[in-house]
Write an enzyme that holds these catalytic residues in place. Structure first.
Site, PDB file in Angstrom:
ATOM      1  N   HIS A  65       0.842  -1.201   0.000  1.00  0.00           N
ATOM      2  CA  HIS A  65       0.000   0.000   0.000  1.00  0.00           C
ATOM      3  C   HIS A  65       0.873   1.246   0.000  1.00  0.00           C
ATOM      4  O   HIS A  65       2.043   1.204   0.390  1.00  0.00           O
ATOM      5  CB  HIS A  65      -0.919   0.023   1.220  1.00  0.00           C
ATOM      6  N   CYS A 232       2.256   3.546  11.716  1.00  0.00           N
ATOM      7  CA  CYS A 232       3.179   3.038  10.707  1.00  0.00           C
ATOM      8  C   CYS A 232       3.487   4.169   9.745  1.00  0.00           C
ATOM      9  O   CYS A 232       2.816   5.216   9.773  1.00  0.00           O
ATOM     10  CB  CYS A 232       2.597   1.837   9.968  1.00  0.00           C
TER      11      CYS A 232
END
Length: 713
Positions: A65, A232
């Site tokens: 992603h 993240c």
């Protein structure tokens, strides 16, 4: 607004054998549907994200992603592999691959849906339904949450809520209270506590989106309570999967877990009262925790975000064990600027580089201000201006020599802070504010004993290490208040001063003198080789660590300038100007090889390159690193070598073409820059011309918040 995923974005027979091939196969479906405007640019962004940390998860899941300017709207593509594809998960290959694409300025609503999907990937029932699906249409419907019956059957509790906001029906019977519903805008915290009374007014600190919704604090006895932070680098998937895993593990262990997700969908703080009453803290993060000081003094477990996904039960057990033993975390500190985004798994070499870059980043403004003032003073008053008397005692308003002396003396004062600031902020990068005092003291001593730039580096590292060692000593609570104000500055300054004056200062000073003499004696082939090396370093990472090392090396020589150090400074600045100038020229002469956004960036790159801001080439390198970076390095090496061969010198540490009058051999200097720019331009056009042209879909312009340019090259 288009649906997040459609049947055209589903491949139930993904035949790719590598993660790169899988990402390309799924990305091609996105491009065919018009959701990705530049396939190669988007894949470069996916690869850059993958390089930060593998995206494979336990349970046979791969979630490549990224956020990219080449994505027109939030999009999800799904592939199912019979053989499995290695995405770096500890338990082996992934058979379920989700490619998540978000625009560079993706809106919070759709990012909430993406984060909700990430949470549901932790549900084995949901992933089992995807493995048994036989038609792309049904698979897409399952992921969207609008498959008929998916919400009612307890076999499908993990389906993602549809964009319309429809909520699933709760199970008819349950041994325990049912977990509150989740939708794209709100994800309730699972746990052993009952759902809050609907008549209770909403908590103003309740986070929107997929954030955990803290239960209102009550005075009644509660189970063991943990507050957690997950984050993240991208903030789309791992952040929310770690949150879901921790919440479920807490529910299984009879522990209340409240998670603050610091992701792309927003950042809302946990209730301060909730934090105050927590029994332990878990940080599962790969970027620096924001406002970490809120959790100071509590039993703390600090790990990477993937540990939060894969080892949630172990982390909860560990924090309970620490609480039982009365262990408390070290005083929290905010990260230094160069530590933002640091991976908690970084090895010592990586952390060392970031500490050094912290010092360099704070040093650069002093270098620019002091160095340019000194250079202007020499331009106005000649090279004897350094022998002028103090302007505080002798200043004539009508004489240019007095003004030149004023500029020189102001610049000298600013430049005198160079080494202390470098040392102080290296220590700050290691130990936060307590490191500043011993760092500055050590840097000042380095100047006193003529240890120079190298002495500042060593002093900063010593100061940070000493403070970190002192902070590890357990002290009575009554003394904690005076530690950062009195005890730490006193002890650390004394230790650093002793070491710098009596132990390591003289050897460093001798090494500094040897380096200075070597630079002074550089001639012929040796000088050209050094110019090539500096040019390659300046252009390899376009303003990154290697670039900063070369720049800091050049600036350090200006503290005690000689012919060799002035040549080094000239070569470094010339090479640093090449990449953005080359990209600007390439977009002008071969615009069809670049996207619309890159052509717009090319216009700005003219000014950035002329101003010696190497970062102006970063947008081009991010989109196509394999063609742009080698081209930039080739041109930088040519320019560095020519600058050295021509004997060009430079007393100003910054300024680009605006300080050309202060350069020795200015016409040859400009020729060196032009030659390197031409080489880089020709190479990048040649390499880009060998690939197929990018899609004709116009790429969206970069978001305003990405237009900023870091200081210095």
């Amino acid at each position: 607004m288009s649906e997040l995923i459609t049947a055209e974005l589903v491949d139930l027979d993904l035949s790719a054998e590598t993660k790169e091939a899988a990402a390309r196969s799924l990305a091609e479906r996105m491009a065919a549907s018009g959701r990705v405007t530049d396939l190669e640019g988007f894949l470069a962004d996916v690869a850059a994200r993958e390089a930060q940390m593998p995206t494979g998860l336990d349970g046979g899941i791969g979630i490549p992603h990224c956020r990219s300017e080449h994505v027109t709207e939030p999009t999800l593509a799904f592939g199912r592999s019979a053989a499995g594809i290695d995405f770096g998960a500890p338990d082996g290959p992934a058979d379920l691959i989700f490619l998540i694409a978000a625009p560079a300025g993706g809106d919070a609503d759709h990012l909430s849906i993406l984060s909700t999907l990430a949470r549901h990937l932790m549900d084995e029932t949901f992933t089992g339904a995807l493995r048994s699906a036989t038609a792309p249409e049904r698979t897409a419907a399952l992921i969207r949450g609008d498959e008929p019956g998916a919400a009612e059957a307890d076999a499908e509790p993990g389906a993602v809520v549809a964009e319309s906001g429809a909520e699933p029906e709760p199970p008819a019977q349950a041994a325990e209270p049912a977990e509150p519903d989740r939708d794209a805008q709100s994800v309730a915290v699972p746990g052993p506590t009952a759902a809050p009374d609907p008549t209770t007014p909403p908590n103003p600190t309740t986070p929107p989106g997929p954030m955990a919704e803290p239960t209102p604090f009550t005075a009644t006895p509660t189970p063991f309570r943990i507050v957690a932070i997950t984050s993240c680098p991208t903030g789309i998937a791992h952040t929310y999967m770690a949150a879901e895993s921790l919440e479920k593990a807490g529910q299984a262990a009879g522990v209340e877990v409240f998670v603050e997700t610091q992701g792309s969908a927003g950042f809302q703080r946990l209730d301060p009262q909730l934090i105050a009453d927590a029994d332990g803290v878990i940080f599962a993060h790969d970027v620096e925790v924001r406002e970490k000081e809120r959790f100071a003094g509590k039993p703390t477990v600090d790990v990477g975000v993937k540990a939060g996904i894969n080892r949630a039960a172990e982390l909860i057990a560990e924090v309970r064990q620490k609480a039982a033993h009365g262990e408390t975390g070290a005083p929290a500190r905010a990260a230094a600027p160069m530590d933002k985004g640091a991976d908690t798994g970084d090895n010592f070499a990586t952390r060392l580089r970031k500490w050094l870059m912290t010092g360099v980043s704070y040093m650069v403004p002093f270098v620019a201000a002091g160095g340019l003032l000194i250079a202007l003073a020499f331009a106005i008053g000649g090279y004897t201006v350094n022998k002028a008397p103090s302007v505080a005692e002798h200043f004539l308003w009508t004489e240019s020599a007095s003004w030149a002396a004023l500029l020189f003396q102001i610049g000298s004062v600013a430049f005198g802070f160079l080494v202390p600031v470098l040392a102080g902020f290296i220590a700050y990068g290691m130990a936060d504010r307590p490191g500043l005092v011993p760092g500055f003291v050590g840097g000042a001593i380095a100047l006193t004993i003529n240890a120079g730039f190298l002495g500042g580096l060593i002093a900063g590292l010593l100061a940070g290490a000493v403070v970190m060692a002192i902070q590890r000593v357990r002290i009575p609570p009554v003394l904690r208040g005076i530690m950062p104000v009195v005890v730490i500055p006193l002890i650390s300054s004394a230790i650093v001063g002793f070491l710098m004056f009596l132990v390591i200062g003289k050897p460093i000073a001798a090494l500094q003198k040897g380096l200075t003499d070597w630079l002074s004696g550089l001639t012929g082939a040796n000088a050209i080789i050094l110019g090539v090396l500096l040019g390659l370093m300046m252009c390899f990472d376009l303003g990154g660590p290697l670039n900063k090392v070369a720049y800091a090396f050049a600036v350090g020589g200006l503290a005690n300038p000689n012919e060799g150090s002035l040549k080094v400074m000239a070569a470094v600045m010339a090479a640093g100007m090449v990449p953005p100038l080359a990209m600007a020229l390439a977009t002008t002469v071969r615009g069809r090889l670049f996207t619309k956004a890159e052509r717009e960036n090319g216009k700005a790159a003219w000014v950035l390159g002329a101003s010696f801001i190497t970062e102006g080439a970063i947008p081009f390198a991010a989109a196509d690193p394999l063609r742009v970076i080698p081209s930039a390095m080739a041109g930088g090496a040519v320019t560095g070598a020519l600058s050295m061969a021509f004997g060009c010198t430079l007393r100003a540490p910054h300024g680009g073409i605006f300080v050309v009058p202060l350069i020795g051999q200015p016409f040859l200097y400009l020729l060196a820059i032009a030659a390197g720019t031409g080489v880089s331009t020709a190479l990048v056009i040649l390499l880009k011309g060998l690939r197929k042209p990018p899609p004709t879909h116009p790429a969206p312009a970069p978001a305003d918040d990405e237009a900023g340019v870091p200081i210095a090259a």
